[in-house]
Design a protein around this motif. Sequence first.
Motif, PDB file in Angstrom:
ATOM      1  N   GLU A 459      -7.082  -4.167  -0.964  1.00 46.66           N
ATOM      2  CA  GLU A 459      -6.589  -3.817   0.149  1.00 46.66           C
ATOM      3  C   GLU A 459      -5.465  -4.941   0.752  1.00 46.66           C
ATOM      4  O   GLU A 459      -5.886  -6.058   0.772  1.00 46.66           O
ATOM      5  CB  GLU A 459      -7.786  -3.702   1.139  1.00 46.66           C
ATOM      6  N   GLY A 460      -4.333  -4.478   1.037  1.00 46.02           N
ATOM      7  CA  GLY A 460      -3.589  -5.392   1.773  1.00 46.02           C
ATOM      8  C   GLY A 460      -2.307  -5.945   0.880  1.00 46.02           C
ATOM      9  O   GLY A 460      -1.251  -6.389   1.048  1.00 46.02           O
ATOM     10  N   PHE A 476      -8.496   1.205  -3.590  1.00 44.74           N
ATOM     11  CA  PHE A 476      -8.048  -0.126  -3.005  1.00 44.74           C
ATOM     12  C   PHE A 476      -9.669  -0.905  -2.594  1.00 44.74           C
ATOM     13  O   PHE A 476     -10.237  -0.119  -1.845  1.00 44.74           O
ATOM     14  CB  PHE A 476      -7.297  -0.278  -1.801  1.00 44.74           C
ATOM     15  N   SER A 478     -11.975  -4.261  -1.274  1.00 45.48           N
ATOM     16  CA  SER A 478     -11.632  -5.355  -0.412  1.00 45.48           C
ATOM     17  C   SER A 478     -12.813  -6.427  -0.833  1.00 45.48           C
ATOM     18  O   SER A 478     -13.973  -6.071  -1.015  1.00 45.48           O
ATOM     19  CB  SER A 478     -11.879  -4.719   1.096  1.00 45.48           C
ATOM     20  N   LYS A 481     -15.024  -6.023   2.798  1.00 41.74           N
ATOM     21  CA  LYS A 481     -15.571  -4.866   3.177  1.00 41.74           C
ATOM     22  C   LYS A 481     -16.349  -4.143   2.088  1.00 41.74           C
ATOM     23  O   LYS A 481     -15.756  -3.697   0.974  1.00 41.74           O
ATOM     24  CB  LYS A 481     -14.620  -4.079   3.787  1.00 41.74           C
ATOM     25  N   LEU A 484     -16.243  -0.167   0.755  1.00 45.63           N
ATOM     26  CA  LEU A 484     -14.981   0.348   0.234  1.00 45.63           C
ATOM     27  C   LEU A 484     -15.469   0.372  -1.300  1.00 45.63           C
ATOM     28  O   LEU A 484     -14.588   1.360  -1.979  1.00 45.63           O
ATOM     29  CB  LEU A 484     -13.696  -0.366   0.152  1.00 45.63           C
TER      30      LEU A 484
END
Length: 510
Positions: A459-460, A476, A478, A481, A484
């Motif tokens: 992510e990102g 995606f 993380s 997190k 996810l």
Amino acid sequence: MTSDSAPVASLRSNAKSISLEAVSDSSIQLADASYPTDTSCVFIVGDKTLTYSLLSLVLLIQDPNNTYLQYKKICRTYSVKDSVTASDKDQVLEYFIGATNAEEEGSILESSSKKEKRVRLSESTVRQDKGNKPKKHTSRAEERKAPGSDKKKEKTPMTQEQIMENLNTVVDKRGQKGEDETALDDTENTAGESEMMIDTDVAQNDGSAGTDEPPKLLSQEEEERQAIQACLSVAGYDATKVSKEVLERDRAEVNEKIACLEIPVGDSATILRCGATATNTSNKRKAVSTSSDKNFARVLELYADSVKQSRLIKRDTKRSRTSDPLGSVKKSSKPMGKPIIIVPNAMTSPITLINSLDFFQNSHFVPREIAVKSLSGPKPTSVTVKRTVSSRLGGGTIEYEIVDNPDRKLKSASDWDRVVAVIAQGAAWQFKNWNMVRGREANPVDIFSKAFGYYIGFEGAPIPKELQGWNVKKGFLSKEKNGLDTVVYGSFWNGLDEWMSVHKRDYLPA
């Protein structure tokens, strides 16, 4: 028409002499007997049994010339809850009063027809006086013998303008004589509400002709109604001379009358039934049935037929599927080997062969550096995971083989045919020496047309540009997190199940 009720019999015998003076707060005086106002009167009219309170019937019979709206106002004044309905009004009056009203109406219509005949006779007389007199045929010698006589001019046919001028002259003469016949012209323009005005005017003229009795005084409500009707003309509706209160009161009465005739509807089916019922009721009232009436009953029949036919088609289709094994497609034999999932062999990829078991089996993402530390022994060449397929796709369990070096592991075309999913890293060099297509090296377009493509990133992080043109889905993860992990896990397996149900159905449980 029969009835055994004492109030009904007494009301029928005194119907012509009944008045509001016989009504008190709690009783009604009929001849020598007194009855409570809420006495229930049951009587039979034709094939229908009617039940109304005695007060409701008395208020209707005491003045049968009242309109239905006037009768409703009187009922509200006396707090009557079971007023006679508009559809039963004429039948109730006929039951209690009999043919009296019919005879009066016949006399009124007869006098009206006599006046129409007088108007036509006067108009024809004017035409004969002005243009239809017979010509005297005289010779020229006779005209010469009479020197003082003037020659008559030849009569030309009357034009439309002259006819209208003569008619205006007749109307003016009638107005000077005091004969009010303008209601006949109003009937042609306003055939609905003005009909009641014509009857009132004719009745007043007949009553005043030959007698010295003063004309009947109109109530305030009748005067207001005539003032509103006077605003109607060919040019339009001009109600500037009528107060707003009177107009609002008249509008409320009309709306109430319309509401009495409304039929409540709900969905589309009740609307169609309402149209069919209203049309049939209108035809019975007119005693005429024409083919041009808009009857929606036929629409309901067509709709019911279409629904019935669709149900029969569905039932036949289900029977053919279950009872016709020869018509079904013969299922191919089970392929040899396990279906293969290829993951990237790169340190920068989130999912590699080392942490693939934790993710694809337990829906838990373990970073590669942690998975390497917990690894005991040499790196494996493949990993086997089990996947439980949903009952919608047949249920059961499938074993998948996960590899990261397909160019060494897969040798034959049948081995490459076992590939069902490819985890893309985002670079084309990942597919170097892949013999997924016979005779040449496969490119990303070939690979993702023969296998389910999925990209897993962080992510990102930026998405590789080469990935934009490939047929792959994206997920995606993380590092912070953990929620996810389950999202990407479910997205991958649901997508792979759908893809295999279309392209690799032989791997699914029977």
